[in-house]
Design an enzyme around this catalytic site. Structure first.
Site, PDB file in Angstrom:
ATOM      1  N   GLY A 167     -11.390 -31.600  15.471  1.00 35.42           N
ATOM      2  CA  GLY A 167     -11.893 -32.218  16.689  1.00 35.42           C
ATOM      3  C   GLY A 167     -12.940 -33.267  16.370  1.00 35.42           C
ATOM      4  O   GLY A 167     -13.054 -33.735  15.226  1.00 35.42           O
ATOM      5  N   THR A 184     -20.544 -23.860  11.082  1.00 33.89           N
ATOM      6  CA  THR A 184     -21.470 -24.426  12.081  1.00 33.89           C
ATOM      7  C   THR A 184     -20.797 -24.422  13.449  1.00 33.89           C
ATOM      8  O   THR A 184     -21.216 -25.152  14.343  1.00 33.89           O
ATOM      9  CB  THR A 184     -21.870 -25.865  11.693  1.00 33.89           C
ATOM     10  OG1 THR A 184     -20.683 -26.657  11.533  1.00 33.89           O
ATOM     11  CG2 THR A 184     -22.684 -25.888  10.412  1.00 33.89           C
ATOM     12  N   SER A 185     -19.786 -23.599  13.604  1.00 32.80           N
ATOM     13  CA  SER A 185     -19.019 -23.576  14.850  1.00 32.80           C
ATOM     14  C   SER A 185     -19.442 -22.416  15.731  1.00 32.80           C
ATOM     15  O   SER A 185     -20.279 -22.574  16.618  1.00 32.80           O
ATOM     16  CB  SER A 185     -17.524 -23.510  14.529  1.00 32.80           C
ATOM     17  OG  SER A 185     -16.759 -23.668  15.696  1.00 32.80           O
ATOM     18  N   ARG A 186     -18.883 -21.225  15.513  1.00 28.18           N
ATOM     19  CA  ARG A 186     -19.206 -20.058  16.317  1.00 28.18           C
ATOM     20  C   ARG A 186     -19.149 -18.800  15.465  1.00 28.18           C
ATOM     21  O   ARG A 186     -18.259 -18.628  14.637  1.00 28.18           O
ATOM     22  CB  ARG A 186     -18.231 -19.900  17.504  1.00 28.18           C
ATOM     23  CG  ARG A 186     -18.511 -20.838  18.675  1.00 28.18           C
ATOM     24  CD  ARG A 186     -19.812 -20.463  19.389  1.00 28.18           C
ATOM     25  NE  ARG A 186     -20.099 -21.344  20.515  1.00 28.18           N
ATOM     26  CZ  ARG A 186     -20.819 -22.455  20.449  1.00 28.18           C
ATOM     27  NH1 ARG A 186     -21.320 -22.831  19.284  1.00 28.18           N
ATOM     28  NH2 ARG A 186     -21.062 -23.178  21.519  1.00 28.18           N
ATOM     29  N   GLU A 238     -26.510 -12.746  17.546  1.00 32.70           N
ATOM     30  CA  GLU A 238     -27.645 -13.661  17.436  1.00 32.70           C
ATOM     31  C   GLU A 238     -28.733 -13.257  18.437  1.00 32.70           C
ATOM     32  O   GLU A 238     -28.479 -13.225  19.633  1.00 32.70           O
ATOM     33  CB  GLU A 238     -27.186 -15.100  17.716  1.00 32.70           C
ATOM     34  CG  GLU A 238     -26.132 -15.601  16.732  1.00 32.70           C
ATOM     35  CD  GLU A 238     -25.624 -16.999  17.073  1.00 32.70           C
ATOM     36  OE1 GLU A 238     -26.053 -17.558  18.106  1.00 32.70           O
ATOM     37  OE2 GLU A 238     -24.794 -17.531  16.332  1.00 32.70           O
ATOM     38  N   HIS A 254     -28.667 -20.942  14.438  1.00 34.01           N
ATOM     39  CA  HIS A 254     -27.840 -21.657  15.426  1.00 34.01           C
ATOM     40  C   HIS A 254     -28.549 -22.913  15.924  1.00 34.01           C
ATOM     41  O   HIS A 254     -28.775 -23.124  17.117  1.00 34.01           O
ATOM     42  CB  HIS A 254     -27.507 -20.740  16.608  1.00 34.01           C
ATOM     43  CG  HIS A 254     -26.288 -21.175  17.363  1.00 34.01           C
ATOM     44  ND1 HIS A 254     -25.474 -20.298  18.033  1.00 34.01           N
ATOM     45  CD2 HIS A 254     -25.735 -22.405  17.557  1.00 34.01           C
ATOM     46  CE1 HIS A 254     -24.478 -20.962  18.622  1.00 34.01           C
ATOM     47  NE2 HIS A 254     -24.624 -22.242  18.340  1.00 34.01           N
ATOM     48  N   ILE A 296     -16.216 -33.254  16.037  1.00 35.19           N
ATOM     49  CA  ILE A 296     -17.235 -32.978  15.028  1.00 35.19           C
ATOM     50  C   ILE A 296     -16.619 -33.012  13.633  1.00 35.19           C
ATOM     51  O   ILE A 296     -17.175 -33.621  12.710  1.00 35.19           O
ATOM     52  CB  ILE A 296     -17.926 -31.633  15.302  1.00 35.19           C
ATOM     53  CG1 ILE A 296     -18.787 -31.741  16.573  1.00 35.19           C
ATOM     54  CG2 ILE A 296     -18.785 -31.210  14.114  1.00 35.19           C
ATOM     55  CD1 ILE A 296     -19.379 -30.433  17.035  1.00 35.19           C
TER      56      ILE A 296
END
Length: 325
Positions: free
Chosen positions: A158, A238-240, A269, A288, A160
């Protein structure tokens, strides 16, 4: 509507200051109320039935039991790129449009991703720890490969991931991706080779995750996938949180197959301080924070507010995530 004004209800456990949003909404004649988890039980009967628009901060649960009580709501917006904490199915049943802010931190997260890659492959955490312990031994963290010799695999392609690819080009790395729904011309435009999922795993020295946390992507990286990777490879997420099965990641690193991981996100988190991953020298964790900059946060708040204003007014949204007309 409450007290003759449209009511905007902000659900947020992360940010305390909502002055920007309040100014924007008050200028448009809206009333604003903020609820945190600890005040939800008391606030629910006062705001849920009357809220015309709801803002959900990343991580705050907006599930069926809450959505069923939104009797006046026209629009729910995630104040983030991710929206996995919002029950889209229940919102659709209620006729509530759900949206998010798909573009506000592409620059920040792509920079952050590359910083993670360089941090772990150049062994910064180990060097920093060594110096703090009074040592000065540049050779004791080997092997370190020349960065340009790496194959960087991007799971998902995508906006990013495409920005990451563009910024990595001058480093001279080989770039591959698994993104089965992306058109071929996108890969050509970014000079990235499209491969199968299994080949992505087998060929990547650095695997970077760039897919949303949908049900089909949960735990997409498990022990089996990690063992398919080359010995000494690195993982960047760095996504989820939830894309990687964290117990399996721990095991693969403990066994020495995966050299390390740099994680901006975790399943829980904040994590339990006793989480085994946090106590591994090979794992580097950031809270995050990939999306953060003064510019990005300003853009996020403005776009979040505009989503609510447009949704309440019945205007087209930048993106509607559920099938509500």
């Amino acid at each position: 509507m409450k007290n003759g004004k449209h009511l905007v209800w902000i659900l947020d456990d992360e940010w305390i200051d909502h002055s920007v949003e309040k100014v924007i909404f008050e200028q448009n004649g809206f009333e604003v109320k903020v609820t945190r988890s600890e005040t939800m039980e008391a606030d629910l009967p006062h705001y849920a039935p009357y809220a015309d628009g709801v803002i959900v901060q990343v991580g705050f649960p907006c599930q069926a039991d809450l959505i069923k009580k939104l009797d006046s709501c026209r629009v729910i917006t995630a104040s983030s790129v991710g929206y996995n904490t919002i029950d889209l199915e229940e919102a659709t049943k209620k006729g509530i449009k759900v949206t998010h802010v798909p573009e506000f931190c592409t620059e920040e997260v792509s920079d952050h991703t590359i910083a993670h890659m360089l941090t772990i492959t150049r062994r910064f955490p180990a060097y920093h720890r060594q110096v703090k312990e009074g040592k000065w031994e540049p050779m004791d963290t080997l092997p370190i490969k020349r960065f340009s010799s790496n194959t960087v695999g991007l799971l998902g392609f995508g906006k990013i991931a495409r920005m990451v690819a563009k910024k990595l080009k001058p480093f001279g790395v080989r770039l591959i991706t698994y993104a089965p729904t992306a058109p071929q011309e996108v890969f050509t435009n970014y000079a990235v080779e499209a491969v199968s999922f299994s080949e992505l795993l087998k060929q990547s020295n650095i695997l970077s995750l760039h897919v949303p946390l949908k049900p089909e992507n949960r735990n997409i990286i498990r022990y089996e996938q990690l063992k398919m990777m080359q010995k000494g490879s690195f993982i960047v997420n760095t996504s989820r949180g939830g894309l990687i099965h964290e117990e399996d990641l721990y095991q693969a690193i403990f066994e020495g197959h995966i050299a390390g991981a740099s994680l901006d996100v975790l399943l829980n988190e904040p994590p339990n301080p006793k989480d085994p991953l946090l106590n591994m020298d090979e794992v580097f964790v950031i809270p995050h924070s990939g999306y953060i900059s003064v510019d990005a946060l300003r853009e996020l708040k403005n776009k979040t507010c505009q989503n609510i204003i447009d949704g309440i007014a019945g205007k087209p949204l930048v993106k509607t995530l559920n099938p509500v007309k």
